[in-house]
Design a protein around this motif. Structure first.
Motif, mmCIF file in Angstrom:
data_model
loop_
_atom_site.group_PDB
_atom_site.id
_atom_site.type_symbol
_atom_site.label_atom_id
_atom_site.label_comp_id
_atom_site.label_asym_id
_atom_site.label_seq_id
_atom_site.Cartn_x
_atom_site.Cartn_y
_atom_site.Cartn_z
ATOM 1 N N ARG A 197 -62.320 -27.194 40.010
ATOM 2 C CA ARG A 197 -63.412 -26.914 39.094
ATOM 3 C C ARG A 197 -63.505 -28.053 38.092
ATOM 4 O O ARG A 197 -62.588 -28.859 37.984
ATOM 5 C CB ARG A 197 -63.220 -25.587 38.364
ATOM 6 N N LYS A 198 -64.602 -28.107 37.393
ATOM 7 C CA LYS A 198 -64.764 -29.099 36.341
ATOM 8 C C LYS A 198 -64.549 -28.392 35.010
ATOM 9 O O LYS A 198 -65.084 -27.309 34.776
ATOM 10 C CB LYS A 198 -66.151 -29.724 36.394
ATOM 11 N N THR A 199 -63.743 -29.000 34.152
ATOM 12 C CA THR A 199 -63.476 -28.405 32.847
ATOM 13 C C THR A 199 -64.417 -28.983 31.799
ATOM 14 O O THR A 199 -65.073 -30.000 32.022
ATOM 15 C CB THR A 199 -62.016 -28.643 32.407
ATOM 16 N N ALA A 200 -64.448 -28.344 30.637
ATOM 17 C CA ALA A 200 -65.241 -28.824 29.511
ATOM 18 C C ALA A 200 -64.501 -29.899 28.722
ATOM 19 O O ALA A 200 -65.053 -30.477 27.795
ATOM 20 C CB ALA A 200 -65.591 -27.646 28.599
ATOM 21 N N ILE A 201 -63.271 -30.187 29.089
ATOM 22 C CA ILE A 201 -62.447 -31.153 28.364
ATOM 23 C C ILE A 201 -62.487 -32.491 29.111
ATOM 24 O O ILE A 201 -61.869 -32.641 30.156
ATOM 25 C CB ILE A 201 -60.981 -30.656 28.241
ATOM 26 N N ALA A 202 -63.191 -33.468 28.546
ATOM 27 C CA ALA A 202 -63.324 -34.773 29.192
ATOM 28 C C ALA A 202 -62.313 -35.784 28.673
ATOM 29 O O ALA A 202 -61.961 -36.725 29.389
ATOM 30 C CB ALA A 202 -64.740 -35.314 29.002
ATOM 31 N N ASP A 203 -61.809 -35.600 27.451
ATOM 32 C CA ASP A 203 -60.846 -36.551 26.874
ATOM 33 C C ASP A 203 -59.514 -36.435 27.618
ATOM 34 O O ASP A 203 -58.899 -35.367 27.639
ATOM 35 C CB ASP A 203 -60.657 -36.260 25.391
ATOM 36 N N PRO A 204 -59.040 -37.515 28.243
ATOM 37 C CA PRO A 204 -57.816 -37.447 29.056
ATOM 38 C C PRO A 204 -56.577 -36.991 28.286
ATOM 39 O O PRO A 204 -55.783 -36.214 28.822
ATOM 40 C CB PRO A 204 -57.631 -38.874 29.576
ATOM 41 N N GLU A 205 -56.403 -37.433 27.051
ATOM 42 C CA GLU A 205 -55.222 -37.025 26.280
ATOM 43 C C GLU A 205 -55.261 -35.542 25.948
ATOM 44 O O GLU A 205 -54.251 -34.845 26.059
ATOM 45 C CB GLU A 205 -55.104 -37.867 25.015
ATOM 46 N N GLU A 206 -56.416 -35.062 25.536
ATOM 47 C CA GLU A 206 -56.565 -33.629 25.236
ATOM 48 C C GLU A 206 -56.379 -32.810 26.509
ATOM 49 O O GLU A 206 -55.728 -31.770 26.502
ATOM 50 C CB GLU A 206 -57.940 -33.358 24.615
ATOM 51 N N TRP A 207 -56.930 -33.288 27.612
ATOM 52 C CA TRP A 207 -56.794 -32.593 28.889
ATOM 53 C C TRP A 207 -55.323 -32.467 29.259
ATOM 54 O O TRP A 207 -54.858 -31.400 29.643
ATOM 55 C CB TRP A 207 -57.559 -33.359 29.970
ATOM 56 N N ASP A 208 -54.577 -33.569 29.135
ATOM 57 C CA ASP A 208 -53.155 -33.550 29.484
ATOM 58 C C ASP A 208 -52.369 -32.588 28.604
ATOM 59 O O ASP A 208 -51.492 -31.869 29.086
ATOM 60 C CB ASP A 208 -52.561 -34.959 29.392
ATOM 61 N N ARG A 209 -52.664 -32.563 27.305
ATOM 62 C CA ARG A 209 -51.977 -31.619 26.401
ATOM 63 C C ARG A 209 -52.257 -30.174 26.815
ATOM 64 O O ARG A 209 -51.349 -29.348 26.878
ATOM 65 C CB ARG A 209 -52.421 -31.834 24.951
ATOM 66 N N ARG A 210 -53.514 -29.879 27.055
ATOM 67 C CA ARG A 210 -53.891 -28.517 27.439
ATOM 68 C C ARG A 210 -53.318 -28.137 28.810
ATOM 69 O O ARG A 210 -52.908 -26.999 29.021
ATOM 70 C CB ARG A 210 -55.412 -28.379 27.452
ATOM 71 N N ALA A 211 -53.300 -29.099 29.725
ATOM 72 C CA ALA A 211 -52.758 -28.828 31.057
ATOM 73 C C ALA A 211 -51.268 -28.504 30.982
ATOM 74 O O ALA A 211 -50.787 -27.605 31.682
ATOM 75 C CB ALA A 211 -53.007 -30.021 31.972
ATOM 76 N N ALA A 212 -50.537 -29.216 30.134
ATOM 77 C CA ALA A 212 -49.105 -28.936 29.970
ATOM 78 C C ALA A 212 -48.906 -27.520 29.438
ATOM 79 O O ALA A 212 -48.028 -26.785 29.920
ATOM 80 C CB ALA A 212 -48.464 -29.963 29.036
ATOM 81 N N ARG A 213 -49.723 -27.112 28.466
ATOM 82 C CA ARG A 213 -49.620 -25.743 27.936
ATOM 83 C C ARG A 213 -49.999 -24.720 28.998
ATOM 84 O O ARG A 213 -49.392 -23.641 29.092
ATOM 85 C CB ARG A 213 -50.491 -25.589 26.693
ATOM 86 N N MET A 214 -51.008 -25.057 29.788
ATOM 87 C CA MET A 214 -51.423 -24.144 30.852
ATOM 88 C C MET A 214 -50.275 -23.903 31.834
ATOM 89 O O MET A 214 -49.985 -22.761 32.202
ATOM 90 C CB MET A 214 -52.638 -24.725 31.580
ATOM 91 N N LEU A 215 -49.609 -24.966 32.250
ATOM 92 C CA LEU A 215 -48.478 -24.816 33.172
ATOM 93 C C LEU A 215 -47.339 -24.028 32.542
ATOM 94 O O LEU A 215 -46.700 -23.218 33.219
ATOM 95 C CB LEU A 215 -47.979 -26.181 33.632
ATOM 96 N N GLU A 216 -47.074 -24.236 31.245
ATOM 97 C CA GLU A 216 -46.028 -23.477 30.544
ATOM 98 C C GLU A 216 -46.311 -21.985 30.603
ATOM 99 O O GLU A 216 -45.388 -21.183 30.697
ATOM 100 C CB GLU A 216 -45.945 -23.901 29.075
ATOM 101 N N ARG A 217 -47.574 -21.614 30.519
ATOM 102 C CA ARG A 217 -47.938 -20.189 30.545
ATOM 103 C C ARG A 217 -48.081 -19.640 31.958
ATOM 104 O O ARG A 217 -47.756 -18.492 32.209
ATOM 105 C CB ARG A 217 -49.221 -19.974 29.759
ATOM 106 N N LEU A 218 -48.591 -20.472 32.858
ATOM 107 C CA LEU A 218 -48.821 -19.991 34.229
ATOM 108 C C LEU A 218 -47.547 -19.865 35.045
ATOM 109 O O LEU A 218 -47.381 -18.897 35.792
ATOM 110 C CB LEU A 218 -49.746 -20.956 34.971
ATOM 111 N N ARG A 219 -46.665 -20.854 34.942
ATOM 112 C CA ARG A 219 -45.486 -20.891 35.812
ATOM 113 C C ARG A 219 -44.662 -19.594 35.747
ATOM 114 O O ARG A 219 -44.349 -19.025 36.795
ATOM 115 C CB ARG A 219 -44.631 -22.123 35.517
ATOM 116 N N PRO A 220 -44.306 -19.072 34.554
ATOM 117 C CA PRO A 220 -43.511 -17.826 34.540
ATOM 118 C C PRO A 220 -44.243 -16.649 35.198
ATOM 119 O O PRO A 220 -43.621 -15.833 35.891
ATOM 120 C CB PRO A 220 -43.279 -17.562 33.051
ATOM 121 N N PHE A 221 -45.557 -16.576 35.004
ATOM 122 C CA PHE A 221 -46.330 -15.514 35.639
ATOM 123 C C PHE A 221 -46.296 -15.662 37.157
ATOM 124 O O PHE A 221 -46.053 -14.696 37.892
ATOM 125 C CB PHE A 221 -47.776 -15.541 35.132
ATOM 126 N N LEU A 222 -46.534 -16.877 37.642
ATOM 127 C CA LEU A 222 -46.548 -17.115 39.085
ATOM 128 C C LEU A 222 -45.176 -16.907 39.714
ATOM 129 O O LEU A 222 -45.083 -16.411 40.846
ATOM 130 C CB LEU A 222 -47.059 -18.523 39.383
#
Length: 105
Positions: free
Chosen positions: A8-33
């Motif tokens: 999918r395409k996200t609303a976050i185009a800034d690469p640094e912001e995207w990377d920060r948010r992606a790291a947080r996403m993985l922190e939250r998703l991994r334990p659930f998965l």
């Protein structure tokens, strides 16, 4: 091994912001998965313009099907969209493909 790929395409185009948010996403998703039967891993990749490719691996087709059909995938998508929001219409389409991955030699 079965791989479910969500793009999918996200609303976050800034690469640094995207990377920060992606790291947080993985922190939250991994334990659930990790609590889902048959889960074998997750990777995410950033593409041009903030696009996202999320690949989850499952030990069997049945375990992947259970993940997709019994609500866990929807929960994971809600978590992901909260941290990396989907782009506005008409760029916000989600595409999921599921394929068998053969072991590399």
């Amino acid at each position: 091994m079965i791989v479910s790929v969500l793009s999918r395409k996200t609303a976050i185009a800034d690469p640094e912001e995207w990377d920060r948010r992606a790291a947080r996403m993985l922190e939250r998703l991994r334990p659930f998965l990790e609590r889902q039967p048959g889960f074998a891993g997750i990777e995410i990749e950033r593409g041009d313009g903030g696009s996202l490719t999320e690949s989850t691996r499952w030990r069997s087709p049945e375990e992947c099907r259970r993940y997709l059909r019994e609500g866990a995938a929807a929960t994971a998508a809600t978590i992901a969209d909260a941290l990396l929001p989907t782009a506005r219409y008409p760029n916000g389409a989600w595409l999921r493909e599921t394929k068998e991955q053969t072991p590399s030699a």
